[in-house]
Design an enzyme around this catalytic site. Structure first.
Site, short mmCIF file in Angstrom:
data_model
loop_
_atom_site.label_atom_id
_atom_site.label_comp_id
_atom_site.label_asym_id
_atom_site.label_seq_id
_atom_site.Cartn_x
_atom_site.Cartn_y
_atom_site.Cartn_z
N TYR A 61 10.73 -32.39 -25.60
CA TYR A 61 9.38 -32.77 -26.01
C TYR A 61 9.38 -33.77 -27.16
O TYR A 61 8.48 -34.61 -27.25
CB TYR A 61 8.54 -31.52 -26.33
N ARG A 64 9.68 -36.95 -25.34
CA ARG A 64 8.44 -37.31 -24.63
C ARG A 64 7.37 -37.78 -25.62
O ARG A 64 6.69 -38.77 -25.37
CB ARG A 64 7.92 -36.14 -23.79
N HIS A 118 -2.87 -29.01 -19.51
CA HIS A 118 -1.47 -28.64 -19.80
C HIS A 118 -1.07 -28.94 -21.24
O HIS A 118 0.11 -29.00 -21.55
CB HIS A 118 -0.52 -29.36 -18.83
P1 OAD Z 1 4.51 -35.41 -10.67
O1 OAD Z 1 5.62 -36.13 -11.34
O2 OAD Z 1 4.78 -34.14 -10.00
O3 OAD Z 1 3.84 -36.37 -9.61
C1 OAD Z 1 3.55 -37.69 -9.90
C2 OAD Z 1 2.72 -38.26 -8.77
O4 OAD Z 1 2.31 -39.56 -9.14
C3 OAD Z 1 3.47 -38.37 -7.43
O5 OAD Z 1 2.63 -37.88 -6.41
C4 OAD Z 1 3.67 -39.89 -7.28
O6 OAD Z 1 3.58 -40.29 -5.92
C5 OAD Z 1 2.50 -40.43 -8.05
N1 OAD Z 1 2.73 -41.77 -8.64
C6 OAD Z 1 3.85 -42.28 -9.17
N2 OAD Z 1 3.65 -43.53 -9.60
C7 OAD Z 1 2.36 -43.83 -9.36
C8 OAD Z 1 1.53 -44.96 -9.56
N3 OAD Z 1 1.99 -46.07 -10.15
N4 OAD Z 1 0.26 -44.91 -9.17
C9 OAD Z 1 -0.24 -43.79 -8.57
N5 OAD Z 1 0.48 -42.69 -8.35
C10 OAD Z 1 1.76 -42.69 -8.74
O7 OAD Z 1 3.38 -35.27 -11.79
P2 OAD Z 1 2.17 -34.24 -11.87
O8 OAD Z 1 1.59 -34.00 -10.52
O9 OAD Z 1 1.29 -34.71 -12.93
O10 OAD Z 1 3.31 -29.62 -16.02
O11 OAD Z 1 2.93 -32.95 -12.35
C11 OAD Z 1 2.18 -31.79 -12.55
C12 OAD Z 1 2.78 -30.99 -13.68
O12 OAD Z 1 4.16 -30.71 -13.41
C13 OAD Z 1 2.82 -31.67 -15.01
O13 OAD Z 1 1.57 -31.63 -15.69
C14 OAD Z 1 3.85 -30.91 -15.73
C15 OAD Z 1 4.90 -30.87 -14.65
O14 OAD Z 1 5.81 -29.88 -14.74
C16 OAD Z 1 3.83 -28.87 -16.99
O15 OAD Z 1 4.72 -29.25 -17.72
C17 OAD Z 1 3.21 -27.52 -17.09
#
Ligand code: OAD
Ligand code: ZN
Length: 240
Positions: A61, A64, A118
């Site tokens: 963290y 990050r 989150h």
């Molecule tokens: P992910 O890393 O799981 O997913 C990222 C998404 O963004 C994927 O579906 C990609 O296809 C998409 N993506 C990547 N680049 C992009 C772009 N330029 N434009 C549009 N889309 C793009 O991230 P989250 O879904 O946010 O939680 O992850 C959910 C949670 O998992 C996070 O909040 C975090 C993590 O563990 C915790 O830490 C509790």
């Protein structure tokens, strides 16, 4: 868009990918593999990991937070801030932006109402419960400015912990005419379930993402592409 009054937007790491902040899973981020130094996110972002190896978790963290501080909002954040300012101007219209991201790029772009389900980049003292902005590393176990205890942790929601603001989010979903999911992989609940909740509660559902998410089939419409292009185009449509 005359039939749409209340909008709920959910953003994930994909909305910040083009600002240079790594996503957790799937394409877009620089490591793009859901791995951090060979650890799965699920192995770093848990209370158990923090108890077992606090240095590892605090370092993750610290890195990050430092990365976030050096990045800037991109056109997707900026378009959502424009929508935040313009949409509610007409009577009876509402907008809620819910983000899974701990970064503050929506706020820095100018969005006024953002729920961080989150958590944030703030510090949280587990001794006295104080919370506040924190830029310095936590690895060195700094003292809490309020009570002096060396008991700070990132104010983030780890796997197994209850996301923030769930009551306000479900209240907004129940009123929503349109639910829009932007840049999230649909892998982490409860956020991944919002599309189904919104549908059941009568909302239209739209996904804007680089690649189809795990819950893609639940959306009425999916548009694939980079957030920096899809989001400004969609916001233009809404404000036309
Ligand atoms: P992910 O890393 O799981 O997913 C990222 C998404 O963004 C994927 O579906 C990609 O296809 C998409 N993506 C990547 N680049 C992009 C772009 N330029 N434009 C549009 N889309 C793009 O991230 P989250 O879904 O946010 O939680 O992850 C959910 C949670 O998992 C996070 O909040 C975090 C993590 O563990 C915790 O830490 C509790
Ligand atoms: Zn304290």
């Amino acid at each position: 868009m005359a039939d749409i009054r209340n909008i709920v937007i959910l953003t994930g790491a994909g909305v910040s990918a083009e600002s240079g902040i790594d996503t957790f899973r799937g394409g877009g981020g620089q490591n793009g593999m859901g791995l951090w130094e060979k650890h799965r996110v699920e192995d770093v972002a848990t209370p158990e990991a923090f108890a077992r190896d606090p240095d590892l978790v605090l370092r993750f963290y610290d890195m990050r937070r430092a990365a976030i501080a050096s990045k800037r909002p991109n056109p997707a954040h900026e378009a959502l801030a424009r929508l935040d300012a313009e949409w509610p101007k007409k009577q009876g219209r509402g907008l809620l932006l819910v983000t899974q991201n701990i970064d503050d790029l929506h706020e820095r772009a100018g969005s006024a109402r953002v729920l961080h389900m989150h958590g944030t980049t703030d510090a949280w003292c587990t001794a006295c419960d104080a919370r506040g902005a924190w830029l310095a590393p936590m690895m060195e176990r700094p003292a809490c400015p309020e009570c002096g205890a060396s008991a700070l942790r990132p104010d983030v929601v780890w796997f197994g912990e209850m996301p923030y603001e769930m009551e306000r989010i479900y209240a907004a979903l129940s009123e929503a005419d349109l639910f829009v999911s932007i840049g999230t992989s649909g892998a982490v609940y409860p956020a991944a379930g919002f599309v189904r909740d919104a549908r059941e509660l009568g909302a239209r559902t739209l996904e804007l993402n680089l690649a189809r998410s795990e819950g893609s089939a639940w959306f009425d419409e999916t548009r694939l592409g980079p957030a920096s292009e899809l989001v400004p185009a969609w916001v233009d449509e809404m404000l036309r």
